[in-house]
Scaffold this active site. Structure first.
Site, PDB file in Angstrom:
ATOM      1  N   ARG A 103      -1.029  -8.829  13.233  1.00  0.00           N
ATOM      2  CA  ARG A 103      -1.526  -7.847  12.242  1.00  0.00           C
ATOM      3  C   ARG A 103      -2.336  -8.557  11.151  1.00  0.00           C
ATOM      4  O   ARG A 103      -3.355  -8.048  10.687  1.00  0.00           O
ATOM      5  CB  ARG A 103      -0.351  -7.071  11.631  1.00  0.00           C
ATOM      6  CG  ARG A 103       0.197  -6.026  12.615  1.00  0.00           C
ATOM      7  CD  ARG A 103       1.622  -5.600  12.287  1.00  0.00           C
ATOM      8  NE  ARG A 103       1.785  -5.004  10.980  1.00  0.00           N
ATOM      9  CZ  ARG A 103       2.960  -4.844  10.382  1.00  0.00           C
ATOM     10  NH1 ARG A 103       4.073  -5.239  10.968  1.00  0.00           N
ATOM     11  NH2 ARG A 103       3.028  -4.280   9.193  1.00  0.00           N
ATOM     12  N   ARG A 115     -10.136   0.743   8.201  1.00  0.00           N
ATOM     13  CA  ARG A 115      -9.742  -0.620   8.537  1.00  0.00           C
ATOM     14  C   ARG A 115     -10.836  -1.364   9.276  1.00  0.00           C
ATOM     15  O   ARG A 115     -10.656  -2.530   9.617  1.00  0.00           O
ATOM     16  CB  ARG A 115      -8.518  -0.570   9.443  1.00  0.00           C
ATOM     17  CG  ARG A 115      -7.221  -0.913   8.743  1.00  0.00           C
ATOM     18  CD  ARG A 115      -6.147  -0.563   9.748  1.00  0.00           C
ATOM     19  NE  ARG A 115      -4.992  -1.363   9.627  1.00  0.00           N
ATOM     20  CZ  ARG A 115      -3.855  -0.927   9.085  1.00  0.00           C
ATOM     21  NH1 ARG A 115      -3.767   0.253   8.544  1.00  0.00           N
ATOM     22  NH2 ARG A 115      -2.807  -1.701   9.085  1.00  0.00           N
ATOM     23  N   LYS A 147       0.837  -1.211   0.000  1.00  0.00           N
ATOM     24  CA  LYS A 147       0.000   0.000   0.000  1.00  0.00           C
ATOM     25  C   LYS A 147       0.873   1.263   0.000  1.00  0.00           C
ATOM     26  O   LYS A 147       0.675   2.168  -0.802  1.00  0.00           O
ATOM     27  CB  LYS A 147      -0.919   0.028   1.240  1.00  0.00           C
ATOM     28  CG  LYS A 147      -1.851  -1.166   1.366  1.00  0.00           C
ATOM     29  CD  LYS A 147      -2.759  -1.062   2.576  1.00  0.00           C
ATOM     30  CE  LYS A 147      -2.061  -1.122   3.922  1.00  0.00           C
ATOM     31  NZ  LYS A 147      -1.385  -2.411   4.220  1.00  0.00           N
ATOM     32  N   ARG A 179      10.783  -0.828  11.310  1.00  0.00           N
ATOM     33  CA  ARG A 179       9.653  -0.591  12.195  1.00  0.00           C
ATOM     34  C   ARG A 179       9.619  -1.560  13.377  1.00  0.00           C
ATOM     35  O   ARG A 179       9.914  -2.738  13.218  1.00  0.00           O
ATOM     36  CB  ARG A 179       8.341  -0.710  11.397  1.00  0.00           C
ATOM     37  CG  ARG A 179       7.953   0.604  10.773  1.00  0.00           C
ATOM     38  CD  ARG A 179       6.833   0.504   9.789  1.00  0.00           C
ATOM     39  NE  ARG A 179       5.687  -0.298  10.198  1.00  0.00           N
ATOM     40  CZ  ARG A 179       4.609  -0.456   9.442  1.00  0.00           C
ATOM     41  NH1 ARG A 179       4.532   0.149   8.276  1.00  0.00           N
ATOM     42  NH2 ARG A 179       3.611  -1.209   9.864  1.00  0.00           N
ATOM     43  N   ARG A 187      11.736  -5.277   5.042  1.00  0.00           N
ATOM     44  CA  ARG A 187      11.450  -3.858   4.796  1.00  0.00           C
ATOM     45  C   ARG A 187      12.308  -2.913   5.633  1.00  0.00           C
ATOM     46  O   ARG A 187      12.581  -3.145   6.789  1.00  0.00           O
ATOM     47  CB  ARG A 187       9.988  -3.558   5.115  1.00  0.00           C
ATOM     48  CG  ARG A 187       9.733  -2.052   5.112  1.00  0.00           C
ATOM     49  CD  ARG A 187       8.308  -1.667   5.277  1.00  0.00           C
ATOM     50  NE  ARG A 187       7.633  -2.367   6.327  1.00  0.00           N
ATOM     51  CZ  ARG A 187       6.310  -2.429   6.416  1.00  0.00           C
ATOM     52  NH1 ARG A 187       5.573  -1.849   5.493  1.00  0.00           N
ATOM     53  NH2 ARG A 187       5.743  -3.060   7.393  1.00  0.00           N
TER      54      ARG A 187
HETATM   55  P1  AP5 Z   1       4.824  -1.654   1.897  1.00  0.00           P
HETATM   56  O1  AP5 Z   1       4.509  -0.822   0.706  1.00  0.00           O
HETATM   57  O2  AP5 Z   1       5.567  -1.029   3.009  1.00  0.00           O
HETATM   58  O3  AP5 Z   1       3.503  -2.401   2.417  1.00  0.00           O
HETATM   59  P2  AP5 Z   1       2.223  -1.848   3.167  1.00  0.00           P
HETATM   60  O4  AP5 Z   1       1.022  -2.458   2.538  1.00  0.00           O
HETATM   61  O5  AP5 Z   1       2.278  -0.359   3.287  1.00  0.00           O
HETATM   62  O6  AP5 Z   1       2.448  -2.571   4.566  1.00  0.00           O
HETATM   63  P3  AP5 Z   1       2.359  -2.039   6.046  1.00  0.00           P
HETATM   64  O7  AP5 Z   1       3.112  -3.008   6.887  1.00  0.00           O
HETATM   65  O8  AP5 Z   1       2.717  -0.591   6.125  1.00  0.00           O
HETATM   66  O9  AP5 Z   1       0.836  -2.206   6.316  1.00  0.00           O
HETATM   67  P4  AP5 Z   1       0.147  -2.268   7.649  1.00  0.00           P
HETATM   68  O10 AP5 Z   1      -1.233  -2.147   7.211  1.00  0.00           O
HETATM   69  O11 AP5 Z   1       0.464  -3.434   8.508  1.00  0.00           O
HETATM   70  O12 AP5 Z   1       0.832  -1.056   8.469  1.00  0.00           O
HETATM   71  P5  AP5 Z   1       0.326   0.415   8.795  1.00  0.00           P
HETATM   72  O13 AP5 Z   1       1.517   1.275   8.896  1.00  0.00           O
HETATM   73  O14 AP5 Z   1      -0.766   0.807   7.919  1.00  0.00           O
HETATM   74  O15 AP5 Z   1       5.649  -2.931   1.364  1.00  0.00           O
HETATM   75  C1  AP5 Z   1       6.201  -3.858   2.285  1.00  0.00           C
HETATM   76  C2  AP5 Z   1       7.613  -4.250   1.821  1.00  0.00           C
HETATM   77  O16 AP5 Z   1       7.528  -5.026   0.640  1.00  0.00           O
HETATM   78  C3  AP5 Z   1       8.532  -3.068   1.494  1.00  0.00           C
HETATM   79  O17 AP5 Z   1       9.842  -3.388   1.889  1.00  0.00           O
HETATM   80  C4  AP5 Z   1       8.449  -2.962  -0.038  1.00  0.00           C
HETATM   81  O18 AP5 Z   1       9.650  -2.457  -0.593  1.00  0.00           O
HETATM   82  C5  AP5 Z   1       8.213  -4.400  -0.449  1.00  0.00           C
HETATM   83  N1  AP5 Z   1       7.328  -4.544  -1.608  1.00  0.00           N
HETATM   84  C6  AP5 Z   1       6.226  -3.791  -1.921  1.00  0.00           C
HETATM   85  N2  AP5 Z   1       5.645  -4.263  -3.051  1.00  0.00           N
HETATM   86  C7  AP5 Z   1       6.360  -5.357  -3.426  1.00  0.00           C
HETATM   87  C8  AP5 Z   1       6.257  -6.280  -4.516  1.00  0.00           C
HETATM   88  N3  AP5 Z   1       5.284  -6.176  -5.441  1.00  0.00           N
HETATM   89  N4  AP5 Z   1       7.174  -7.269  -4.594  1.00  0.00           N
HETATM   90  C9  AP5 Z   1       8.170  -7.386  -3.666  1.00  0.00           C
HETATM   91  N5  AP5 Z   1       8.331  -6.537  -2.619  1.00  0.00           N
HETATM   92  C10 AP5 Z   1       7.435  -5.524  -2.508  1.00  0.00           C
HETATM   93  O19 AP5 Z   1      -0.275   0.190  10.264  1.00  0.00           O
HETATM   94  C11 AP5 Z   1       0.556  -0.131  11.348  1.00  0.00           C
HETATM   95  C12 AP5 Z   1      -0.264  -0.225  12.629  1.00  0.00           C
HETATM   96  O20 AP5 Z   1      -0.882   1.040  12.898  1.00  0.00           O
HETATM   97  C13 AP5 Z   1      -1.429  -1.225  12.586  1.00  0.00           C
HETATM   98  O21 AP5 Z   1      -1.013  -2.529  12.906  1.00  0.00           O
HETATM   99  C14 AP5 Z   1      -2.379  -0.609  13.636  1.00  0.00           C
HETATM  100  O22 AP5 Z   1      -1.946  -0.909  14.945  1.00  0.00           O
HETATM  101  C15 AP5 Z   1      -2.198   0.882  13.413  1.00  0.00           C
HETATM  102  N6  AP5 Z   1      -3.156   1.437  12.427  1.00  0.00           N
HETATM  103  C16 AP5 Z   1      -2.853   2.024  11.215  1.00  0.00           C
HETATM  104  N7  AP5 Z   1      -3.971   2.418  10.587  1.00  0.00           N
HETATM  105  C17 AP5 Z   1      -5.007   2.080  11.401  1.00  0.00           C
HETATM  106  C18 AP5 Z   1      -6.421   2.207  11.299  1.00  0.00           C
HETATM  107  N8  AP5 Z   1      -6.994   2.767  10.210  1.00  0.00           N
HETATM  108  N9  AP5 Z   1      -7.180   1.733  12.326  1.00  0.00           N
HETATM  109  C19 AP5 Z   1      -6.624   1.176  13.421  1.00  0.00           C
HETATM  110  N10 AP5 Z   1      -5.285   1.017  13.584  1.00  0.00           N
HETATM  111  C20 AP5 Z   1      -4.484   1.464  12.575  1.00  0.00           C
HETATM  112 MG    MG Z   2       2.477   0.991   4.874  1.00  0.00          MG
END
Ligand code: AP5
Ligand code: MG
Ligand code: ZN
Length: 227
Positions: free
Chosen positions: A181, A97, A22, A170, A136
């Site tokens: 997660r 979410r 994402k 992270r 990552r």
């Molecule tokens: P990346 O692009 O970083 O993936 P992402 O989908 O952004 O993954 P996240 O881990 O950020 O998602 P998340 O939903 O768990 O975390 P968030 O920060 O939102 O890609 C991942 C890796 O793969 C990178 O190294 C990239 O280079 C590589 N990659 C990408 N595409 C690729 C491909 N096609 N092939 C190979 N490699 C690839 O949330 C974190 C925490 O915050 C949650 O757990 C929760 O506690 C809280 N939170 C956030 N939003 C909310 C909400 N709306 N409600 C409640 N809690 C929330």
């Molecule tokens: Mg992300």
């Protein structure tokens, strides 16, 4: 441009499990379409780093891999969407979410005369997400995302975007938290796929391939819905 020709800014949602790409894809769409990426994960990590009241409440929840309360996340998102740069249009990364968040977003947009152009679901298998998350890291200067195997900086140890030489990983990218997660995603977020299907705005993208191929597919979808 006079007021009578004001264009309604686009609202795109990127749905997908942890590690689906994402953040990676949202940043590429920002560059291509001039939209603003709003990642609630990034906003929460900032709040934790600064030590705001919301950040203090969120810290332990995030480290456990659970979802932060709807109340906190909706308030953070609402404040961010009120800032002037969002008038260009937004890509929501990691929000909504839960169904409560999705309904709050519908209300917020309706009150501003806006609507969701598309909710794009990045479809990835659970095993792939663990591989992506465990490799990552991000630039400490500009937040550009990298991967030990799949996306290395062109010049080793130096960010492609800003030249910074420090990187960070992270706190929640460990095997145990990733499992939580994923569980939270399947229980609370995956039902939004049906929610947006019912609204008629759902688009699915196979996100198992190469980053650039997925970006091209995504750009096609976004171009269509922004017409
Ligand atoms: P990346 O692009 O970083 O993936 P992402 O989908 O952004 O993954 P996240 O881990 O950020 O998602 P998340 O939903 O768990 O975390 P968030 O920060 O939102 O890609 C991942 C890796 O793969 C990178 O190294 C990239 O280079 C590589 N990659 C990408 N595409 C690729 C491909 N096609 N092939 C190979 N490699 C690839 O949330 C974190 C925490 O915050 C949650 O757990 C929760 O506690 C809280 N939170 C956030 N939003 C909310 C909400 N709306 N409600 C409640 N809690 C929330
Ligand atoms: Mg992300
Ligand atoms: Zn950088």
């Amino acid at each position: 441009m006079d007021a009578s020709t004001t264009v309604t800014p686009a609202v795109l949602i990127l749905l997908g499990p942890p590690g689906a790409g994402k953040g990676t894809q949202a940043r590429m769409l920002e560059d291509t379409f001039g939209l603003v990426q709003l990642s609630t994960g990034d906003l929460l990590r900032e709040a934790v780093a600064v030590g705001t009241e919301a950040g203090q409440a969120a810290k332990a929840v995030m480290e456990a891999g659970d979802l932060v309360s709807d109340e906190i996340v909706i308030a953070i998102l609402r404040d961010r969407m009120a800032q002037p740069d969002c008038s260009k249009g937004v890509i929501l990364d990691g929000f909504p979410r839960t169904t409560v968040q999705a309904e709050a977003l519908d209300d917020l947009l309706a009150s501003a005369g806006q609507k969701i152009n598309a909710a794009i679901s990045l479809e990835v298998e659970d095993e792939e997400m663990v591989i992506r998350i465990s490799g990552r890291y991000t630039c400490a200067g500009c937040g550009e995302g990298y991967h030990d195997t799949f996306k290395k900086p062109v010049k080793e140890g130096e960010c492609d975007k800003c030249g910074h030489t420090e990187f960070k990983r992270r706190a929640d990218d460990n095997a145990e938290t990733v499992a939580s997660r994923l569980t939270a995603y399947h229980a609370q977020t995956a039902p939004l796929i049906d929610y947006y299907q019912t609204q008629g705005v759902l688009k699915g993208i196979n996100a198992m391939g190469q980053i650039d191929d997925i970006a091209r597919a995504l750009q096609g979808v976004v171009s269509d819905v922004m017409e």
